[in-house]
Design a protein around this motif. Sequence first.
Motif, PDB file in Angstrom:
ATOM      1  N   GLU A 595      -6.949   4.210  -7.920  1.00  0.00           N
ATOM      2  CA  GLU A 595      -7.625   4.192  -6.542  1.00  0.00           C
ATOM      3  C   GLU A 595      -8.814   5.087  -6.516  1.00  0.00           C
ATOM      4  O   GLU A 595      -9.032   6.413  -6.968  1.00  0.00           O
ATOM      5  N   PHE A 596      -9.883   4.628  -5.708  1.00  0.00           N
ATOM      6  CA  PHE A 596     -10.919   5.461  -5.758  1.00  0.00           C
ATOM      7  C   PHE A 596     -11.563   5.186  -4.273  1.00  0.00           C
ATOM      8  O   PHE A 596     -11.860   4.029  -3.579  1.00  0.00           O
ATOM      9  N   ASP A 597     -11.900   6.549  -3.819  1.00  0.00           N
ATOM     10  CA  ASP A 597     -12.554   6.470  -2.336  1.00  0.00           C
ATOM     11  C   ASP A 597     -14.132   6.332  -2.433  1.00  0.00           C
ATOM     12  O   ASP A 597     -14.779   7.339  -2.928  1.00  0.00           O
ATOM     13  N   VAL A 598     -14.543   5.201  -2.291  1.00  0.00           N
ATOM     14  CA  VAL A 598     -15.998   4.890  -2.330  1.00  0.00           C
ATOM     15  C   VAL A 598     -16.703   5.855  -1.345  1.00  0.00           C
ATOM     16  O   VAL A 598     -17.571   6.455  -1.227  1.00  0.00           O
ATOM     17  N   THR A 599     -16.142   5.724  -0.073  1.00  0.00           N
ATOM     18  CA  THR A 599     -16.410   6.586   1.079  1.00  0.00           C
ATOM     19  C   THR A 599     -15.103   7.207   1.877  1.00  0.00           C
ATOM     20  O   THR A 599     -14.154   6.409   1.259  1.00  0.00           O
ATOM     21  N   PRO A 600     -15.229   8.108   2.738  1.00  0.00           N
ATOM     22  CA  PRO A 600     -13.806   8.334   3.197  1.00  0.00           C
ATOM     23  C   PRO A 600     -13.023   7.020   4.061  1.00  0.00           C
ATOM     24  O   PRO A 600     -11.943   7.217   4.308  1.00  0.00           O
ATOM     25  N   ASP A 601     -14.005   6.194   4.191  1.00  0.00           N
ATOM     26  CA  ASP A 601     -13.687   4.984   4.990  1.00  0.00           C
ATOM     27  C   ASP A 601     -13.345   3.645   4.227  1.00  0.00           C
ATOM     28  O   ASP A 601     -13.097   2.689   4.650  1.00  0.00           O
ATOM     29  N   ASN A 602     -13.767   3.800   2.893  1.00  0.00           N
ATOM     30  CA  ASN A 602     -13.588   2.608   1.863  1.00  0.00           C
ATOM     31  C   ASN A 602     -12.802   2.949   0.751  1.00  0.00           C
ATOM     32  O   ASN A 602     -13.393   3.829   0.005  1.00  0.00           O
ATOM     33  N   LEU A 603     -11.778   2.351   0.418  1.00  0.00           N
ATOM     34  CA  LEU A 603     -11.089   2.346  -0.686  1.00  0.00           C
ATOM     35  C   LEU A 603     -11.028   1.390  -1.844  1.00  0.00           C
ATOM     36  O   LEU A 603     -10.661   0.073  -1.103  1.00  0.00           O
ATOM     37  N   LEU A 604     -10.925   1.580  -2.875  1.00  0.00           N
ATOM     38  CA  LEU A 604     -10.790   0.562  -3.812  1.00  0.00           C
ATOM     39  C   LEU A 604      -9.639   0.782  -4.569  1.00  0.00           C
ATOM     40  O   LEU A 604      -9.375   1.916  -5.156  1.00  0.00           O
ATOM     41  N   TYR A 605      -8.876  -0.081  -5.233  1.00  0.00           N
ATOM     42  CA  TYR A 605      -7.708   0.145  -5.917  1.00  0.00           C
ATOM     43  C   TYR A 605      -7.364  -1.019  -7.046  1.00  0.00           C
ATOM     44  O   TYR A 605      -7.584  -2.245  -6.659  1.00  0.00           O
ATOM     45  N   GLY A 606      -6.627  -0.795  -8.057  1.00  0.00           N
ATOM     46  CA  GLY A 606      -6.109  -1.775  -8.693  1.00  0.00           C
ATOM     47  C   GLY A 606      -4.800  -1.389  -9.318  1.00  0.00           C
ATOM     48  O   GLY A 606      -4.588  -0.100  -9.595  1.00  0.00           O
ATOM     49  N   LEU A 607      -3.653  -2.152  -9.381  1.00  0.00           N
ATOM     50  CA  LEU A 607      -2.488  -1.765  -9.785  1.00  0.00           C
ATOM     51  C   LEU A 607      -1.836  -2.853 -10.518  1.00  0.00           C
ATOM     52  O   LEU A 607      -2.212  -4.086 -10.465  1.00  0.00           O
ATOM     53  N   ILE A 608      -0.847  -2.361 -11.465  1.00  0.00           N
ATOM     54  CA  ILE A 608       0.238  -3.278 -12.349  1.00  0.00           C
ATOM     55  C   ILE A 608       1.501  -2.794 -11.705  1.00  0.00           C
ATOM     56  O   ILE A 608       1.741  -1.820 -12.101  1.00  0.00           O
ATOM     57  N   ALA A 609       2.424  -3.679 -11.406  1.00  0.00           N
ATOM     58  CA  ALA A 609       3.657  -3.274 -10.955  1.00  0.00           C
ATOM     59  C   ALA A 609       4.635  -4.066 -11.400  1.00  0.00           C
ATOM     60  O   ALA A 609       4.604  -5.552 -11.307  1.00  0.00           O
ATOM     61  N   GLY A 625      38.076 -19.791 -18.344  1.00  0.00           N
ATOM     62  CA  GLY A 625      37.398 -19.831 -19.698  1.00  0.00           C
ATOM     63  C   GLY A 625      36.032 -19.233 -19.357  1.00  0.00           C
ATOM     64  O   GLY A 625      35.937 -18.077 -18.932  1.00  0.00           O
ATOM     65  N   LEU A 626      35.187 -19.598 -20.050  1.00  0.00           N
ATOM     66  CA  LEU A 626      33.816 -19.446 -20.224  1.00  0.00           C
ATOM     67  C   LEU A 626      33.165 -19.163 -18.973  1.00  0.00           C
ATOM     68  O   LEU A 626      33.186 -19.889 -18.053  1.00  0.00           O
ATOM     69  N   ALA A 627      32.552 -17.844 -18.541  1.00  0.00           N
ATOM     70  CA  ALA A 627      31.874 -17.625 -17.416  1.00  0.00           C
ATOM     71  C   ALA A 627      30.280 -17.333 -17.574  1.00  0.00           C
ATOM     72  O   ALA A 627      29.935 -16.199 -18.173  1.00  0.00           O
ATOM     73  N   PRO A 628      29.571 -18.492 -17.722  1.00  0.00           N
ATOM     74  CA  PRO A 628      28.071 -18.420 -18.393  1.00  0.00           C
ATOM     75  C   PRO A 628      27.488 -17.386 -17.565  1.00  0.00           C
ATOM     76  O   PRO A 628      27.540 -17.084 -16.435  1.00  0.00           O
ATOM     77  N   THR A 629      26.526 -16.500 -18.142  1.00  0.00           N
ATOM     78  CA  THR A 629      25.905 -15.284 -17.757  1.00  0.00           C
ATOM     79  C   THR A 629      24.516 -15.987 -17.613  1.00  0.00           C
ATOM     80  O   THR A 629      23.921 -16.778 -18.219  1.00  0.00           O
ATOM     81  N   TYR A 630      23.834 -15.131 -16.817  1.00  0.00           N
ATOM     82  CA  TYR A 630      22.033 -15.200 -16.722  1.00  0.00           C
ATOM     83  C   TYR A 630      21.692 -14.158 -16.756  1.00  0.00           C
ATOM     84  O   TYR A 630      22.330 -12.962 -16.190  1.00  0.00           O
ATOM     85  N   ASP A 631      20.304 -13.827 -17.177  1.00  0.00           N
ATOM     86  CA  ASP A 631      19.607 -12.526 -17.460  1.00  0.00           C
ATOM     87  C   ASP A 631      19.018 -12.165 -16.060  1.00  0.00           C
ATOM     88  O   ASP A 631      18.862 -13.302 -15.112  1.00  0.00           O
ATOM     89  N   ALA A 632      18.444 -11.060 -15.871  1.00  0.00           N
ATOM     90  CA  ALA A 632      17.612 -10.581 -15.037  1.00  0.00           C
ATOM     91  C   ALA A 632      16.204 -11.435 -14.720  1.00  0.00           C
ATOM     92  O   ALA A 632      15.833 -12.010 -15.796  1.00  0.00           O
ATOM     93  N   GLU A 633      15.704 -11.497 -13.453  1.00  0.00           N
ATOM     94  CA  GLU A 633      14.369 -12.119 -13.227  1.00  0.00           C
ATOM     95  C   GLU A 633      13.465 -10.722 -13.496  1.00  0.00           C
ATOM     96  O   GLU A 633      13.742  -9.722 -13.235  1.00  0.00           O
ATOM     97  N   LYS A 634      12.039 -11.143 -13.711  1.00  0.00           N
ATOM     98  CA  LYS A 634      11.186 -10.320 -13.914  1.00  0.00           C
ATOM     99  C   LYS A 634       9.856 -10.669 -13.345  1.00  0.00           C
ATOM    100  O   LYS A 634       9.463 -11.887 -13.622  1.00  0.00           O
ATOM    101  N   VAL A 635       9.458  -9.896 -12.368  1.00  0.00           N
ATOM    102  CA  VAL A 635       8.067 -10.232 -11.721  1.00  0.00           C
ATOM    103  C   VAL A 635       7.264  -9.299 -12.024  1.00  0.00           C
ATOM    104  O   VAL A 635       7.329  -7.918 -12.059  1.00  0.00           O
ATOM    105  N   THR A 636       6.027  -9.319 -12.586  1.00  0.00           N
ATOM    106  CA  THR A 636       4.860  -8.346 -13.013  1.00  0.00           C
ATOM    107  C   THR A 636       3.591  -8.701 -11.956  1.00  0.00           C
ATOM    108  O   THR A 636       3.080  -9.988 -12.128  1.00  0.00           O
ATOM    109  N   LEU A 637       3.342  -7.869 -11.215  1.00  0.00           N
ATOM    110  CA  LEU A 637       2.122  -8.189 -10.285  1.00  0.00           C
ATOM    111  C   LEU A 637       0.875  -7.268 -10.966  1.00  0.00           C
ATOM    112  O   LEU A 637       1.111  -6.170 -11.122  1.00  0.00           O
ATOM    113  N   TYR A 638      -0.358  -8.113 -10.638  1.00  0.00           N
ATOM    114  CA  TYR A 638      -1.418  -7.677 -10.841  1.00  0.00           C
ATOM    115  C   TYR A 638      -2.357  -7.673  -9.696  1.00  0.00           C
ATOM    116  O   TYR A 638      -2.519  -8.918  -9.038  1.00  0.00           O
TER     117      TYR A 638
END
Length: 892
Positions: A595-609, A625-638
């Motif tokens: 994140e970068f403060d262009v001015t005290p009132d103007n912020l630019l940012y970029g993120l990956i989460a 008998g068999l209890a079928p499993t499932y894997d975790a979901e995953k979300v990647t935000l840009y």
Amino acid sequence: MHNRKTALLCGAALAFALPGLAMAQTAAAPAPATQQDEQQETVLDDIVVTVERREQSLQNYAGTAVALTGEDLKAVGVQDISDLEGRVPGLSVANNGGNIEIYIRGVGSSNNTELGDPAAATHYDGVYLPRPAGIGSAFFDIQRVEVNIGPQGTLRGRNATAGTVNIVSWKPGLNIWDAAAEFEIGNYQQRAFQGMVNIPIGDTAAVRIAGYHLEHDSYYEDVGPAGVGVAEAENNDAGRVQFLWEPTSRLSILLGADYVRETGTGYTGTNYANPLGEGIDPDDIEDPRRVIGRAQTPDLNTRHWGARAHITYDGDLFDIEYTASYRDLVYDYRAVTPLSPFYPGVIANLTGPGGIGETLDNFSQFQSITDSQSKTHELRFYDNEGPLIWSLGAFYLEEDQYAFLGSTGDRGLFFQGVEFNMPDVDTTSYAVYGDMTYSVTDRFRITAGLRYTEDEKSRRGVAARYGFALGAGDFNCCGGVRVGTEGFEFAGRDRTIINPDTNNNGTISEQEIIDFYFNGVSQFGARDNIDDIFANGPVPGGAPNRPACLDTVTGDFWNCAADGRLTYAVPFTGQIFQQVGESQIDFVDWRLRAEFDVTPDNLLYGLIATGNKSGGFNDNIGNAGLAPTYDAEKVTLYELGSKNEFYIGDLRARLNASLFYNDYEDQVLTSLLSVAQIVEFLGGPQQVPVPVDSSLALVVSYSYNAASSRIYGAQFDGGIDLPWNIGLDFNLLYLKAEVVEAEEIQDFRFQADVSPTEAVFQSIDGKTLPRTPEWQFNMNLTQAFPTETMGQFDYVISAGYRSDFFTTIFNGEDFQQPNNPRRRLDDRVDGYWTFDAGFGWTPPGDGRLRFEAYVNNLTDEIHEAAIIITQFDNTRFFTRPRTFGARVRVQY
């Protein structure tokens, strides 16, 4: 004067956080003295939030979040968490039969079973709630509701792939005597009361006690001959007590306890199967809550309480925070669904050979119980000062559940109900995490976070589908077999037989099936006769309503061939399955941000989460008998974003924007499938041999990793302080959410044993994700009129728009009849506007008296929040109808 050119360029270029409704409004009602400073803010003053586990201005937060103040919500008649639907672009909240389903930008979960987990994590004063049922009535004496949009894996922990919703209550104020009481009346015979008292105890301690009561008549209306009570009546009570002690300037101890009791008639939805089957256009049904009721009044009984401790210590090198909580939820709902919404000719269409009375006297019903006790512990070391802001912590969750779902099939020859009885469902979750933000310069900061989580789940119980063959050889008699009538009670947790093979010989006899069934009923109804048919079993209740031919008994069969009536009464076998399953899964979440403060009132940012939602296992196929499993979901935000404040002339303004892209992998779908469909999905009998004791027709809830999707768009929000105390703010979201790669999946709108040619694999590639309108818009207009002689008048007007969206992954497509799609499969919700308004008057004086009026959903726009489509149902749950009321508040 600020740099307007820089601000406008930054605002137009990039993407944006969503304060939206976050700003406190000049039209909002004066709050008790402990809240006065916040309530005097103008539209664009800073809103303090705890999105990153520390207090900071929302405008300085480099991400997307919303803060809705409690007074703003109340000003327009918001009652509970489900009323947040339509108020925040990207947020969808639906009450699906009492289950609160939260979706954020298309990421969510509809798995409401004991094995399911939400994808948007709900917190109450920072405490994670694994089961948010019953928390709606906690919306009193609250400071704000924070909605954090996007994965919160390193910040808020478990199952926060979509984001988090945190309900923040007002805390005790030191050295302040304060009290307030508020009374409200409204349409639907609504009556509400809430009160608060803040009591100082010396100079270092204080206690705050708050209470709440709400009741109103049903939003539904039974217009049929039965004259029974119907859904969406409420009678709720809640209380909260908090004790704050600060013995030194460094140590703070906050203890809290709360209690919520919700009763009434719950949420059945409206089943459109009948009108759709008759070719009725749903748009021609004027009011979906005018229904044909039957049998009995639904009955909801929910109790949700908890206690928590929050301890902080301000150390020399770092600070320490410890939070412990205990939550206890019992959700118990018994209901019958209305037969149909009202439309001309509906009574004639519902009338069968026995007349309309027989149709209405059908006690096919269900009872659902969720009993959850959860404990959480979190220890965190942190430092919020200096060039390095950091946090290190550990989190532990333990949840013990009892889960029950039972149904009765009244007036049936072959189906008498379903029972899922799970006395032992356990979940534990461990996590360790670290997060830091380093100021490289006074204007440039970088953030990195990492979290490791391990989840374990296990379950023991039984699932059964009761089917007894009852009738004559030509199937033309004895359809009057009754079960579930007045007074019927499931045994539930009092069941003593879990395994029907009581003699342990490896097979289940017909008598053992009968014994198992009777053990699951604590009392038969007044007009039940299934207990008479099966030799007056050991369960009380029942009445001498035996079919005429039941006096002649031959072995295990009743034989009435002489008069052509009942010739057999034989239980089906293979209907009872032991449920034994467990899973263990671990995953890593991380985030990077600059994140970068262009001015005290103007912020630019970029993120990956990133964020993960825990995987798990399903019901057993066959007996343990068999209890079928499932894997975790995953979300990647840009995300790329910019936040800006500036002046237009002498007018203070704000413009924020963001561009975002979500990579949504291993998306889990949950649907009702038969055993036959599950076996086919797993590769067919050659890969998963069907157990000999399995019923292919048994329908269960089934979750599986089905797809990968992409979600992208742009979000804008802004506001301006206009002359004459006018405040204007808006937020706008453009959203595209679509499946990019998926296995062909079973069309779970059909059952394999009923429609084998329709319950087949179909492609969902390119489908739009459920609950993702392409365009979403909200706007608020506020104004205050202070006068010297009449006090202050003020108002708030809110408008919201949602474009078309779908509620299932199939997007209403009819694969068999694409050129003439059947209406039963239609799951599209047309675009709509909503409008709310609130008005207030504070008489001259010290501001301790306040009068307000509100109207919520001014134009009475009623639209589907959720739709469930199965072989026999098209059940729709709707947003709240128009409500209005008036209230008076007195502060002491």
